[in-house]
Design a protein around this motif. Structure first.
Motif, PDB file in Angstrom:
ATOM      1  N   UNK A  11      -8.979  -4.534   4.572  1.00  0.00           N
ATOM      2  CA  UNK A  11      -8.494  -4.157   5.958  1.00  0.00           C
ATOM      3  C   UNK A  11      -7.145  -3.762   5.910  1.00  0.00           C
ATOM      4  N   UNK A  12      -6.203  -4.528   5.315  1.00  0.00           N
ATOM      5  CA  UNK A  12      -4.834  -4.288   5.193  1.00  0.00           C
ATOM      6  C   UNK A  12      -4.403  -3.061   4.055  1.00  0.00           C
ATOM      7  N   UNK A  13      -5.356  -2.941   3.232  1.00  0.00           N
ATOM      8  CA  UNK A  13      -4.762  -1.817   2.217  1.00  0.00           C
ATOM      9  C   UNK A  13      -5.607  -0.513   2.391  1.00  0.00           C
ATOM     10  N   UNK A  14      -6.757  -0.744   3.242  1.00  0.00           N
ATOM     11  CA  UNK A  14      -7.612   0.653   3.350  1.00  0.00           C
ATOM     12  C   UNK A  14      -7.238   1.536   4.600  1.00  0.00           C
ATOM     13  N   UNK A  15      -8.130   2.476   4.742  1.00  0.00           N
ATOM     14  CA  UNK A  15      -7.825   3.519   5.888  1.00  0.00           C
ATOM     15  C   UNK A  15      -8.779   2.999   6.920  1.00  0.00           C
ATOM     16  N   UNK A  34       0.888  -1.007   0.059  1.00  0.00           N
ATOM     17  CA  UNK A  34      -0.006   0.179   0.020  1.00  0.00           C
ATOM     18  C   UNK A  34       0.904   1.352  -0.098  1.00  0.00           C
ATOM     19  N   UNK A  35       0.774   2.056  -0.887  1.00  0.00           N
ATOM     20  CA  UNK A  35       1.490   3.487  -1.098  1.00  0.00           C
ATOM     21  C   UNK A  35       2.901   3.060  -1.333  1.00  0.00           C
ATOM     22  N   UNK A  36       3.197   1.876  -1.672  1.00  0.00           N
ATOM     23  CA  UNK A  36       4.489   1.661  -1.857  1.00  0.00           C
ATOM     24  C   UNK A  36       5.356   0.796  -0.944  1.00  0.00           C
ATOM     25  N   UNK A  37       4.654   0.435   0.189  1.00  0.00           N
ATOM     26  CA  UNK A  37       5.166  -0.045   1.213  1.00  0.00           C
ATOM     27  C   UNK A  37       4.664  -1.447   1.504  1.00  0.00           C
ATOM     28  N   UNK A  38       5.416  -2.161   2.211  1.00  0.00           N
ATOM     29  CA  UNK A  38       4.745  -3.625   2.527  1.00  0.00           C
ATOM     30  C   UNK A  38       3.919  -3.481   3.848  1.00  0.00           C
ATOM     31  N   UNK A  39       2.616  -3.913   3.683  1.00  0.00           N
ATOM     32  CA  UNK A  39       1.817  -3.765   5.062  1.00  0.00           C
ATOM     33  C   UNK A  39       1.634  -5.290   5.375  1.00  0.00           C
ATOM     34  N   UNK A  40       1.816  -6.176   4.727  1.00  0.00           N
ATOM     35  CA  UNK A  40       1.764  -7.415   5.223  1.00  0.00           C
ATOM     36  C   UNK A  40       2.624  -8.672   4.523  1.00  0.00           C
ATOM     37  N   UNK A  92      -2.797 -13.746   8.979  1.00  0.00           N
ATOM     38  CA  UNK A  92      -4.036 -13.880   9.992  1.00  0.00           C
ATOM     39  C   UNK A  92      -3.627 -14.119  11.515  1.00  0.00           C
ATOM     40  N   UNK A  93      -2.496 -14.944  11.552  1.00  0.00           N
ATOM     41  CA  UNK A  93      -2.139 -15.165  13.072  1.00  0.00           C
ATOM     42  C   UNK A  93      -1.441 -13.947  13.664  1.00  0.00           C
ATOM     43  N   UNK A  94      -0.914 -13.184  12.876  1.00  0.00           N
ATOM     44  CA  UNK A  94      -0.400 -11.826  13.509  1.00  0.00           C
ATOM     45  C   UNK A  94      -1.440 -10.737  13.832  1.00  0.00           C
ATOM     46  N   UNK A  95      -2.630 -11.074  13.105  1.00  0.00           N
ATOM     47  CA  UNK A  95      -3.775  -9.963  13.194  1.00  0.00           C
ATOM     48  C   UNK A  95      -4.911 -10.797  13.464  1.00  0.00           C
ATOM     49  N   UNK A  96      -5.099 -11.116  14.794  1.00  0.00           N
ATOM     50  CA  UNK A  96      -6.255 -12.002  15.162  1.00  0.00           C
ATOM     51  C   UNK A  96      -7.769 -11.172  14.762  1.00  0.00           C
ATOM     52  N   UNK A  97      -7.639  -9.785  14.771  1.00  0.00           N
ATOM     53  CA  UNK A  97      -9.018  -9.120  14.405  1.00  0.00           C
ATOM     54  C   UNK A  97      -9.524  -9.799  12.960  1.00  0.00           C
ATOM     55  N   UNK A  98      -8.530 -10.322  12.136  1.00  0.00           N
ATOM     56  CA  UNK A  98      -8.861 -10.818  10.720  1.00  0.00           C
ATOM     57  C   UNK A  98      -9.435 -12.370  10.648  1.00  0.00           C
ATOM     58  N   UNK A  99      -9.166 -13.055  11.658  1.00  0.00           N
ATOM     59  CA  UNK A  99      -9.565 -14.308  11.911  1.00  0.00           C
ATOM     60  C   UNK A  99     -11.091 -14.439  11.460  1.00  0.00           C
ATOM     61  N   UNK A 100     -11.282 -15.438  10.485  1.00  0.00           N
ATOM     62  CA  UNK A 100     -12.723 -15.675  10.322  1.00  0.00           C
ATOM     63  C   UNK A 100     -13.254 -14.861   9.006  1.00  0.00           C
ATOM     64  N   UNK A 101     -12.579 -13.963   8.732  1.00  0.00           N
ATOM     65  CA  UNK A 101     -12.987 -13.026   7.613  1.00  0.00           C
ATOM     66  C   UNK A 101     -12.812 -13.473   6.218  1.00  0.00           C
ATOM     67  N   UNK A 102     -13.247 -12.866   5.516  1.00  0.00           N
ATOM     68  CA  UNK A 102     -13.073 -13.567   3.865  1.00  0.00           C
ATOM     69  C   UNK A 102     -11.634 -13.021   3.523  1.00  0.00           C
ATOM     70  N   UNK A 103     -11.040 -13.424   2.375  1.00  0.00           N
ATOM     71  CA  UNK A 103      -9.905 -12.956   1.834  1.00  0.00           C
ATOM     72  C   UNK A 103     -10.202 -11.445   1.381  1.00  0.00           C
ATOM     73  N   UNK A 104     -11.251 -11.159   0.735  1.00  0.00           N
ATOM     74  CA  UNK A 104     -11.632  -9.837   0.308  1.00  0.00           C
ATOM     75  C   UNK A 104     -11.711  -8.761   1.389  1.00  0.00           C
TER      76      UNK A 104
END
Ligand code: ADP
Length: 245
Positions: A235-239, A204-210, A218-230
């Motif tokens: 989440x990873x690339x948005x504000x 995102x914006x030329x930088x690695x976010x994940x 997902x293991x590093x971001x428990x809030x993402x668990x169970x969510x769709x890939x989309x």
């Protein structure tokens, strides 16, 4: 096989790629994902030596792209999202030409096998103007695979392909990785990325976010668990935070 260290590319005040570092091992398929303008194309074009980075270093199969360009380029193939073909060469003439360019001694043997694999045998005497968008894409990929590249860089490889072409292309890409190629794949088709890629690099914006496998991210971001890939991608690339389901 591919080692990128602190790669940066600026266009005036725009930092298209900002100190990006990653590596891709033989047999690994790295999915490069990010929203429009994230710096994917700039990264891919830098890796192929089409544009000069502002800073950082790139090694391809041990060769420094800056100082050992010809050696580095001889082992890589880049297939851009828009196939660049020669209007007055037929399908088989394209392969003959590429074979000579890369000095592929067994090109006469390999070309018909590739044409068969990519379902182009019937079209071998056709000019690009007589091919559908998907067939042009397949021809560009056949040209890229002819010299058996150790590094395969694909920008939106499924554009224009029909469902059968998509299936074939997935098989072709996976087979190259199994044979030991290091593959980078940039695509907005998240299901393709999930199926084919062993590792993801989300920018995102030329930088690695994940970076890592989907499970590792997902293991590093428990809030993402169970969510769709989309949703994970958004989440990873948005504000904003994680979208409500
Ligand atoms: P992506 O492929 O992820 O959509 P790009 O690498 O094409 O992103 O672009 C990253 C950023 O660099 C964008 O802000 C884009 O406008 C800018 N950019 C890309 N190419 C050029 C160029 N040739 N001249 C100026 N700015 C550019």
């Amino acid at each position: 096989m591919i080692e990128v260290s602190a790669l940066s590319k600026s266009y005036g005040a725009t930092m298209a790629v900002d100190t990006l570092s990653f590596s891709v091992a033989p047999g690994e398929v790295l999915g490069l994902v990010g929203p429009n303008g994230a710096g994917k194309t700039t990264t891919l074009r830098s890796l192929c030596g089409i544009i000069n980075p502002s800073a950082g270093s790139i090694r391809i199969a041990g060769y420094d792209l800056q100082t050992e360009g010809p050696q580095a380029k001889s082992v890589l193939a880049f297939v851009p999202d828009e196939p660049h073909l020669f209007d007055y060469l037929t399908v088989e003439e394209h392969l003959r030409f590429v074979g000579r360019l890369y000095g592929v001694a067994d090109a006469p043997l390999r070309a018909p096998i590739l044409l068969e694999e990519l379902e182009l045998t019937d079209k071998r005497r056709s000019l690009p103007g007589e091919l559908s968008r998907g067939m042009k894409q397949k021809l560009a990929i056949a040209c890229g695979l002819l010299h058996n590249p150790k590094v395969l860089i694909l920008d939106e490889p499924l554009t224009g392909l029909d469902p059968s072409g998509i299936k074939k292309m997935r098989t072709t890409i996976a087979a190259r990785a199994r044979d030991g190629a290091a593959v980078i794949l940039s695509s907005h088709l998240l299901n393709l990325v999930e199926e084919l890629c062993t590792t993801l690099l989300v920018i995102r914006r030329g930088r690695c976010v994940a970076r890592g496998s989907l499970a590792e991210i997902v293991a590093g971001r428990p809030d993402l668990a169970g969510h769709s890939l989309e949703d994970i991608f958004l989440t990873l690339t948005g504000d904003a935070g994680i979208p409500t389901l």
